[in-house]
Design a protein around this motif. Structure first.
Motif, short mmCIF file in Angstrom:
data_model
loop_
_atom_site.label_atom_id
_atom_site.label_comp_id
_atom_site.label_asym_id
_atom_site.label_seq_id
_atom_site.Cartn_x
_atom_site.Cartn_y
_atom_site.Cartn_z
N VAL A 139 38.03 -9.00 2.14
CA VAL A 139 37.72 -8.25 3.36
C VAL A 139 36.50 -8.85 4.05
CG1 VAL A 139 36.81 -6.02 4.16
CG2 VAL A 139 38.80 -6.09 2.63
N GLU A 140 35.51 -9.23 3.24
CA GLU A 140 34.29 -9.81 3.81
C GLU A 140 34.58 -11.13 4.50
OE1 GLU A 140 30.10 -11.75 2.18
OE2 GLU A 140 31.33 -10.51 0.84
N GLN A 141 35.34 -12.00 3.84
CA GLN A 141 35.54 -13.35 4.38
C GLN A 141 36.60 -13.40 5.49
OE1 GLN A 141 35.96 -16.24 1.20
NE2 GLN A 141 34.48 -15.12 -0.06
N LEU A 142 37.53 -12.44 5.50
CA LEU A 142 38.49 -12.39 6.61
C LEU A 142 37.94 -11.62 7.81
CD1 LEU A 142 41.94 -11.75 4.86
CD2 LEU A 142 40.95 -13.92 5.61
N LEU A 176 44.66 -4.95 14.15
CA LEU A 176 44.33 -6.32 14.52
C LEU A 176 43.55 -6.99 13.40
CD1 LEU A 176 43.33 -5.91 18.29
CD2 LEU A 176 45.56 -6.50 17.31
N LYS A 177 43.56 -8.31 13.41
CA LYS A 177 43.00 -9.07 12.30
C LYS A 177 41.77 -9.88 12.75
CE LYS A 177 47.78 -9.48 10.81
NZ LYS A 177 48.98 -10.32 10.85
N GLY A 178 40.79 -9.90 11.89
CA GLY A 178 39.65 -10.79 12.05
C GLY A 178 39.04 -10.76 13.43
N GLU A 179 38.91 -11.96 14.02
CA GLU A 179 38.26 -12.10 15.31
C GLU A 179 39.03 -11.37 16.41
OE1 GLU A 179 37.84 -16.26 15.85
OE2 GLU A 179 36.20 -16.46 14.40
N ASP A 180 40.36 -11.29 16.30
CA ASP A 180 41.13 -10.55 17.30
C ASP A 180 40.64 -9.11 17.38
OD1 ASP A 180 42.68 -12.76 17.76
OD2 ASP A 180 44.39 -12.09 16.57
#
Length: 985
Positions: free
Chosen positions: A134-137, A302-306
């Motif tokens: 979770v932290e790295q994604l 939504l995922k990560g930067e999105d």
């Protein structure tokens, strides 16, 4: 990207962007605005699309497999072979199918139901892997917002692999895959992940025989498992799933405060640009790094930067009055291929489409919205990318082959408030029902209620502007109107749309009326500007019910409303409401619902069913005079042409025992109905006379023998085609006598006389004559009204004898036959010279024969095409033909004149004479003398004069001596004897 790289990029970008903010916003064009928004979003980044790492504190899970038992770790060769024995070959998905193909995937799998972890410390090890992932994604909300569900235990033996593919979202909320590598000595088996143009290889733990490790990637990432070159690779796969409703709590209140001025400036400049330039784009589109399925699309998923970028932009949009949507995006490039693979830019065509549009909650609200390239924030977003799909068309004639490449992405869309409706109306279709329901749910959250209210009003405006065409649409509008306490929303929609409230909506509205003040819902004044109609009082229930064309369904809808309202009142009765207030409220509802029952439908006429009058009579019996005059009378006026229904209603109303309806009210009812019916019949006759004179119907033609077809061509009038029944008219006349309202009798007799004067035979024989016979047998003794009935009988029977029976047909005076005397032209050489036409001599000779007053037969020797050509000309002429083959080929066509039209007309007249005598006998001499009065002798003499000319058909030649003499003269002149003949079929 490392945190230091991100900070460096952010600071350098910040310096350049701050210098931009100082410039005047009014000088910015769309490209400047797009660049500022793009820079703002690109500076927001945290996390990768895939990650991996070691697990130094991991414990042995205590792996236990059903059917095998404990499995020791590190994995031994013996245990690996035993695992393979209880496993099955792993399939892969292709569309909706699951296939097994070792050229695509070579793996063993075990379902989670067969797997147990008997070490109680294992959940801590799993939580460590989830936390790192979770932290790295870059998943917002941290590990508390995510759960890991075991999916499979996988075993890769030597040669095991999986070609490039993408994981399906196996559960609602799934956003990523987590793999935990268990200690097992092997070589190979690396995971290669790809997202767009970026590619990474996730490494295994350094000592995979004794170490634990984790791998993770987002669900839309393409990845492959490289072949295992030796040993065994044993892994656990987990689905990472978002907890629903955790994102809002995890959302940071403010991020990137030092960059807010940049996005503020960009959005303000865009609003100003739209005011000055009508051609400027009314939406901007930002393409995501990841792709999302319809099932898991929304800010929460939504995922990560999105996700991080969308959340910050969403906050800015709410601050500045912009709306944000999510969408599936498709770009297609169509180009021509001349065979050299050298494409000309002039031959290319691009399309940019939002194939599906979603709210930020993930509700699909529209499909197929075209956008311009200038609306895309990123420059050349697909440069260097491989298309997601290709379609090719081969060479056709002189046309080059074409190739269409499709690029598909997920994206966000921002729209200024002033362009909200314009943008949504561009969608090929809008799905407002689900959208409305989602906003209603948000209304329950006090932090989102005001924003949801504003958006609900916008959605309702869109819905009513396009018109509501389904009951479901009204149900949604009703929910909004009740939630916002705005009946005008529902009423304005009903005024513009064809259908009304469905059953469930009526029930919902009835229940709602019990717990609120009904006044604003019963009577709402709407301005002319809103509806374009005069000021009037409108009621949502009334408007809805009056849209129903069938009376039975209206009655059913009212019953549903009454029943539900009564139940709800019992449940929600307020102690502080006085008895008078409750009675007033119930009376107001009853009044407006009754008004709905008697309104004329917007389209067509009110339709009556067989059992409807029974229900209405029961209501009249229980409710009395007010119901009869305010409800029953207006309904009967709407359907006055349905005389069976109207007459039965009046008659049965007068016969009801123990009724609360007074006799004076029944008299008023009957007077009004007879007045309206008489006027309806008079108006019909007047409009009919304006279109066609009576002479057009009944005056026979005098040229030629074809005039005898006049009586068979008459058509029934429009009035007869309606539900006007002679039995019902009889009942109304009898009611006039019974209720002593004889002043209504002439109102009915006058239009009936008009019908006799202006109508066709069927109105006389099938409507008016049965009416006279019925009146003669049903009417009681008459005094004051006898003269009116006498006038009716005299006029109808006069026109019946004169126009229906008519004079006896006269035989033809000569052998002239009235045929088509025009010249006929046919092509003799169509294929050789299609433009050259010749005079038809055969048709000229036929015309001469038909016009000859003394010739009965004509013989014409010709080939079959010529004989058929002449034979076709004889249609509807008083002639018959046959082929004489006695003199060899070409055969002879023999045409003889006859008097079929005369004989047919005479036969029809004889039948009418017999029918007239029968009808007069059916009335009876005594009744005829009573109802014909002084005109009895005159009418009977008229009948005698017309029918006394009746003659029976004889077997001798109808044309008499004139025809026989003419035929003998013709045979002597031709000098031929009749030979064998082939009679024409």
């Amino acid at each position: 990207m490392s945190s230091s790289e991100c900070n460096t990029a952010s600071s350098s970008s910040l310096e350049s962007d701050n210098s931009t903010v100082s410039s005047t916003t009014s000088t910015k064009d769309l490209e400047d605005i797009k660049e500022e928004i793009g820079n703002y979003l690109e500076a927001i980044g945290d996390g990768f699309f895939a990650t991996s790492g070691a697990m130094p504190t991991a414990v042995n899970p205590g792996l236990f497999l059903k059917g095998l038992g404990k499995v020791g770790l590190p994995l031994s060769e013996r245990d690996a072979k035993d695992i393979a024995k209880i496993s099955r070959e792993a399939p892969f998905g292709k569309g909706t199918e699951k296939l097994i193909d070792k050229s695509v995937r070579k793996t063993w799998e075990i379902d989670p139901t067969q797997v147990e972890f008997r070490n109680p410390q294992w959940p801590k090890t799993l939580q460590y892997a989830v936390s790192k992932t979770v932290e790295q994604l870059g998943v917002l909300g941290g590990e508390s917002s995510v759960r890991a569900d075991l999916h499979k235990l996988l075993l890769y033996d030597e040669g095991g692999f999986f070609k490039t593919h993408r994981d399906t979202e196996k559960a609602p909320g799934m956003f990523a895959t987590l793999v935990i590598m268990l200690p097992s000595e092997h070589e190979g088996g690396q995971v290669v992940v790809r997202l767009g143009k970026e590619k990474r290889t996730l490494s295994n733990p350094e000592s995979n025989e004794f170490s634990y490790g984790f791998l993770a990637w987002y669900a839309d990432v393409n990845y492959s498992i490289q072949p295992v070159t030796s040993g065994y690779r044993l892994v656990l796969t987990y689905n990472l799933i978002h907890h629903s409703g955790t994102l809002d709590k995890a959302r940071p209140p403010s991020v990137l405060e030092d960059r807010n001025s940049l996005i503020d400036s960009a959005l303000t400049s865009w609003k100003k640009l739209l005011e000055d330039d009508d051609e400027a784009s009314e939406e901007l589109v930002y393409l995501f790094d990841h792709q999302y399925s319809e099932a898991n699309f929304g800010l929460d998923f939504l995922k990560g930067e999105d996700q991080v970028r969308s959340l910050h932009l969403h906050e800015a949009c709410r601050k500045h009055g912009f709306s944000m949507f999510l969408a599936h995006f498709e770009h297609s490039e169509r180009s021509k291929d001349d065979g050299d693979h050298d494409h000309d830019d002039d031959d290319e065509s691009d399309e940019w489409t939002l194939t599906k549009l979603f709210t930020t909650d993930g509700v699909c609200i529209g499909e197929h919205t075209e956008v311009e390239k200038q609306a895309i924030i990123q420059d050349n977003p697909f440069e260097g990318d491989s298309p997601d799909h290709e379609e090719s068309e081969g060479w056709l004639g002189n046309e080059d082959a074409t190739c269409t490449e499709f690029y598909r992405r997920s994206c966000l869309v921002i729209v200024p408030e002033q362009k909200y409706s314009s943008f949504l109306n561009r969608a090929g279709s809008l799905k407002t029902d689900d959208w409305t329901n989602a906003l209603l749910r948000r209304m329950d959250d006090s932090t989102q209620a005001e924003a949801a209210r504003r958006e609900l009003l916008q959605v309702c405006s869109l819905t009513t502007s396009k018109g509501v065409s389904t009951y479901g649409g009204y149900d949604s509008l009703l929910s909004v109107a009740l939630k916002l306490d705005m009946p005008s929303l529902l009423i304005s929609a009903m005024e513009k749309s064809p259908c009304g409230l469905g059953v469930e909506a009526l029930r919902k509205l009835a229940r709602a009326m019990a717990s609120r003040d009904v006044s604003p819902w019963l009577q709402v004044y709407v301005s002319v500007k809103l509806l374009g109609v005069p000021l009037s009082d409108l009621f949502s229930v009334s408007t809805s019910i009056s849209a129903i064309s069938r009376l039975g369904l209206r009655l059913g809808a009212i019953k549903i409303f009454d029943d539900e309202y009564g139940k709800a009142v019992a449940l929600h009765e307020k102690p502080d409401m006085t008895l008078e207030m409750r009675k007033y409220k119930a009376a107001e509802i009853a009044r407006y619902v009754s008004e709905a029952l008697v309104r004329e439908p917007r389209d067509g006429a009110l339709q009556i069913g067989d059992g409807d009058h029974h229900f209405l009579l029961l209501k009249a019996r229980s409710q009395g005079d007010v119901f009869v005059l305010d409800v029953l009378l207006p309904i009967c006026k709407l359907v006055v042409r349905n005389t069976d229904f109207v007459a039965s209603t009046v008659l049965q109303l007068s016969e009801i025992k123990n009724s609360r309806t007074s006799r004076s009210t029944i008299s008023v009812f009957a007077r009004d109905i007879i007045t309206v019916l008489a006027q309806e019949m008079s108006d019909h006759c007047a409009s009919k006379s304006a279109k066609e004179s009576r002479t057009d119907h009944f005056q026979p033609r005098t040229t030629g023998i074809s005039a005898y077809s006049m009586h068979t061509a008459s058509e029934t009038s429009d009035l007869y085609k309606t539900s006007m029944s002679w039995k019902a008219i009889t009942k109304l006349f009898c009611l006039c006598e019974m209720l002593e309202i004889v002043d209504r009798v002439p109102l009915l007799t006058r239009p009936l006389i008009q019908i006799a004067h202006a109508s066709g035979m069927k109105d006389l024989s099938q409507f008016l004559i049965p009416l006279l016979k019925s009146l003669a047998s049903e009417l009681p003794e008459l005094s004051d009204s006898l003269s009116h009935y006498q006038n009716l009988f005299q006029q109808v029977l006069h026109y019946y004898i004169k126009d229906h029976v008519g004079e006896k047909p006269s035989p033809p005076q000569n052998l002239v036959r009235d045929g088509n005397r025009d010249k006929c032209y046919v092509s003799r050489g169509f294929y050789s010279n299609p433009t050259e036409w010749y005079d038809c001599k055969e048709c000229t000779a036929l015309n001469d024969f038909l016009a000859a007053p003394d010739r009965t037969e004509w013989r014409y020797k010709a080939a079959e095409p010529g004989r058929k050509h002449l034979d076709r000309r004889l249609h509807n002429l008083d002639c018959n033909s046959f082929t004489d083959k006695s003199q060899g080929t070409p055969y002879t066509l023999v045409i003889r004149k006859n008097d079929k039209s005369y004989r047919d007309a005479l036969q029809h007249w004889e039948r009418r004479c017999a029918g007239a005598r029968s009808e007069f006998e059916g009335i009876g001499e005594k009744k005829l003398k009573l109802f014909l009065g002084e005109e009895y002798d005159s009418i009977m003499e008229q009948l005698s004069e017309v029918t006394n000319g009746q003659t029976k058909s004889s077997g001798q030649q109808p044309l008499g001596m004139l025809a026989a003499s003419a035929q003998n003269n013709k045979r002597a002149r031709d000098g031929v004897e009749d030979g064998p003949r082939e009679k024409r079929a």
